[in-house]
Design a protein around this motif. Structure first.
Motif, PDB file in Angstrom:
ATOM      1  N   THR A 121       0.838  -1.211  -0.001  1.00  0.00           N
ATOM      2  CA  THR A 121       0.012  -0.153   0.193  1.00  0.00           C
ATOM      3  C   THR A 121       0.783   1.244   0.063  1.00  0.00           C
ATOM      4  N   ASP A 122       2.103   1.118  -0.375  1.00  0.00           N
ATOM      5  CA  ASP A 122       2.948   2.286  -0.380  1.00  0.00           C
ATOM      6  C   ASP A 122       2.778   3.077  -1.748  1.00  0.00           C
ATOM      7  N   ALA A 123       2.982   4.203  -1.747  1.00  0.00           N
ATOM      8  CA  ALA A 123       2.726   4.964  -2.954  1.00  0.00           C
ATOM      9  C   ALA A 123       3.992   4.828  -3.925  1.00  0.00           C
ATOM     10  N   MET A 124       3.798   4.674  -5.350  1.00  0.00           N
ATOM     11  CA  MET A 124       4.946   4.957  -6.210  1.00  0.00           C
ATOM     12  C   MET A 124       4.820   5.941  -6.988  1.00  0.00           C
ATOM     13  N   MET A 125       6.028   6.442  -7.280  1.00  0.00           N
ATOM     14  CA  MET A 125       6.174   7.482  -8.225  1.00  0.00           C
ATOM     15  C   MET A 125       6.800   7.059  -9.757  1.00  0.00           C
ATOM     16  N   LEU A 126       6.165   6.986 -10.813  1.00  0.00           N
ATOM     17  CA  LEU A 126       6.969   6.598 -11.737  1.00  0.00           C
ATOM     18  C   LEU A 126       6.956   7.599 -13.045  1.00  0.00           C
ATOM     19  N   ASP A 127       7.764   7.328 -13.979  1.00  0.00           N
ATOM     20  CA  ASP A 127       7.852   8.454 -14.994  1.00  0.00           C
ATOM     21  C   ASP A 127       7.659   7.653 -16.525  1.00  0.00           C
ATOM     22  N   ASN A 128       6.458   8.096 -17.292  1.00  0.00           N
ATOM     23  CA  ASN A 128       6.289   7.251 -18.575  1.00  0.00           C
ATOM     24  C   ASN A 128       7.176   7.613 -19.613  1.00  0.00           C
ATOM     25  N   ALA A 129       8.461   8.494 -19.276  1.00  0.00           N
ATOM     26  CA  ALA A 129       9.443   8.386 -20.292  1.00  0.00           C
ATOM     27  C   ALA A 129      10.223   7.092 -20.184  1.00  0.00           C
ATOM     28  N   GLU A 130      10.043   6.185 -19.213  1.00  0.00           N
ATOM     29  CA  GLU A 130      10.773   5.043 -19.008  1.00  0.00           C
ATOM     30  C   GLU A 130      10.062   3.946 -19.958  1.00  0.00           C
ATOM     31  N   TRP A 131       9.113   4.124 -20.573  1.00  0.00           N
ATOM     32  CA  TRP A 131       8.553   3.384 -21.901  1.00  0.00           C
ATOM     33  C   TRP A 131       8.537   4.149 -23.046  1.00  0.00           C
ATOM     34  N   LEU A 132       7.949   5.345 -23.038  1.00  0.00           N
ATOM     35  CA  LEU A 132       7.719   6.370 -24.151  1.00  0.00           C
ATOM     36  C   LEU A 132       8.893   6.872 -24.916  1.00  0.00           C
ATOM     37  N   ASP A 133      10.123   6.891 -23.995  1.00  0.00           N
ATOM     38  CA  ASP A 133      11.218   7.316 -24.655  1.00  0.00           C
ATOM     39  C   ASP A 133      11.955   6.073 -25.743  1.00  0.00           C
ATOM     40  N   GLU A 134      11.495   4.805 -25.431  1.00  0.00           N
ATOM     41  CA  GLU A 134      11.990   3.893 -26.109  1.00  0.00           C
ATOM     42  C   GLU A 134      11.135   3.231 -27.167  1.00  0.00           C
ATOM     43  N   LEU A 135      10.158   3.848 -27.287  1.00  0.00           N
ATOM     44  CA  LEU A 135       8.967   3.260 -28.390  1.00  0.00           C
ATOM     45  C   LEU A 135       9.830   3.388 -30.039  1.00  0.00           C
ATOM     46  N   ARG A 136       9.572   2.431 -30.638  1.00  0.00           N
ATOM     47  CA  ARG A 136       9.930   2.435 -31.997  1.00  0.00           C
ATOM     48  C   ARG A 136       8.539   2.648 -32.857  1.00  0.00           C
ATOM     49  N   TYR A 137       8.344   3.714 -33.610  1.00  0.00           N
ATOM     50  CA  TYR A 137       7.341   4.295 -33.864  1.00  0.00           C
ATOM     51  C   TYR A 137       6.713   3.322 -34.723  1.00  0.00           C
TER      52      TYR A 137
END
Length: 411
Positions: A121-137
């Protein structure tokens, strides 16, 4: 159903947090069965959040208080695109350094409201750059884009509004709802996040994310939105004559934050006590039922409780005491002069009537130089009207610089 059985939904509905839910009965059952991870996304467009985001922050806090896991998703990736929802024009694009500075500022806000850690039940802080920056279009379009109908996207209010006004919507912005939906799919895959929450203006994007989880992975997912909060007079929550009500102390002092809540309109007191404090609902209803001069006591409770959540109890009590000394009997009556003047009146008229300036022209110049404050809030318009709404315990405080003050009272 007669009413939610899960503690989170029961309290969320009772306090007024819930506007729409994709499948209320199924979500209630899942929440009742055990800890659920739910997220809200925040783009990094400024180095602080403001009061307009506070409802979502309180909802994440309620998740944690009722035994679930709140997830804060920082938009390190999506900030590079810009959310077009209900905006007339594109946001300025920020570079990576600016986004990182903004993320650091926003993190301070959440440290005040949530407990972060590794527990269930502890909060998490994540960043969507973790997966969006690695996308192949191309693979992204093949795997994700095929699940989105352009016809349907064009019917979304956030898109339709821009087009109806014949204002430019770039292809970059048009991709935003794909990326937000993909965030939900990735959070579900990587961290087991089952619920996305957000303001009512995000309903279309949230539904798209729920559907993408189902179409790509056959996974159960839920969406929940909070209502749009406006004041009793119809104004947008968190907007004042002096600008946004920021949540970082570096941008707005605890005292000014306390004063913002103290200035709540009478018709909003009970609703705001329910939404922005953690007082028991019986006490909320008792305070909300107060009338006449007694409603001011409820406003002080609201201001102190809301400030304590963000800045700590000590800062809230100090702000309350400072306000008491400035506006109430005792020290204020002995140290602050008072004038009686019919309201409404302009700030310029009152400055002249109080003899704080030699002329109205001088008053206008001082306003232009940011030297005038009303109830400790900066005055930017010399024609700003002071009305009965601005009275605090029968008086409005008008200040010239840091040392010259007068209390304006109605004759």
């Amino acid at each position: 159903m007669s009413g939610p059985e899960s503690e989170f939904l029961r309290q969320a509905q009772e306090r007024g947090y819930v506007h729409q839910v994709t499948d209320l009965a199924a979500l209630d059952a899942k929440l009742k069965a055990g800890p659920v991870a739910g997220y809200i996304g925040f783009d990094c467009t400024a180095d602080s959040l403001h009061v307009g985001s506070l409802l979502q922050i309180m909802l994440l806090r309620l998740m944690q208080r009722t035994g679930h896991r709140p997830v804060v998703l920082m938009g390190g990736g999506t900030t590079k695109v810009g959310d077009p929802s209900f905006r007339d024009e594109a946001r300025p694009l920020l570079d990576d350094a600016a986004i990182e500075r903004n993320k650091a500022g926003i993190r301070k806000v959440f440290d005040a409201f949530l407990q972060f850690g590794e527990g269930p039940t502890d909060a998490m802080m994540l960043d969507n750059a973790e997966w969006l920056d690695e996308l192949r279009y191309i693979p992204f379009l093949r795997d994700v884009g095929r699940h989105f109908s352009v016809n349907r996207m064009l019917t979304m209010e956030s898109v339709k509004l821009r087009l109806e006004r014949e204002q430019n919507l770039t292809f970059l912005e048009f991709n935003y709802m794909l990326l937000q939906s993909y965030d939900f799919a990735e959070l579900r895959r990587r961290y087991g996040v089952a619920m996305q929450m957000g303001g009512s203006d995000q309903w279309g994007n949230i539904v798209m994310g729920v559907e993408l989880c189902r179409r790509m992975d056959g996974a159960e997912a839920f969406g929940l939105t909070t209502p749009l909060i406006t004041t009793a007079s119809g104004a947008k929550m968190g907007k004042t004559a002096s600008g946004a009500v920021w949540l970082n102390a570096e941008k707005l002092s605890p005292y000014d934050y306390w004063q913002f809540w103290r200035n709540t309109e009478d018709g909003d007191v009970e609703r705001f006590l329910a939404l922005f404090t953690e007082l028991p609902m019986a006490e909320v209803r008792r305070l909300g039922a107060l009338t006449g001069a007694e409603i001011n006591e409820a406003k002080k409770v609201l201001a102190t409780e809301a400030t304590a959540l963000l800045h700590g109890r000590a800062a809230a009590e100090t702000a309350a005491e400072t306000a008491r000394r400035a506006f109430e009997q005792g020290e204020a009556a002995e140290t602050l002069p008072s004038i009686a003047h019919a309201l409404p009146a302009t700030v310029v008229d009152l400055l002249a009537a109080a003899k704080l300036v030699a002329s109205k022209g001088e008053a206008r110049r001082l306003v232009a130089q940011n030297g005038v404050r009303l109830n400790d809030a900066p005055v930017t318009d010399p024609q700003q009207a002071v009305t009965a709404v601005d009275l605090r315990d029968g008086a409005a405080k008008l200040s010239l610089g840091r040392k010259r003050h007068v209390l304006v009272r109605v004759p």
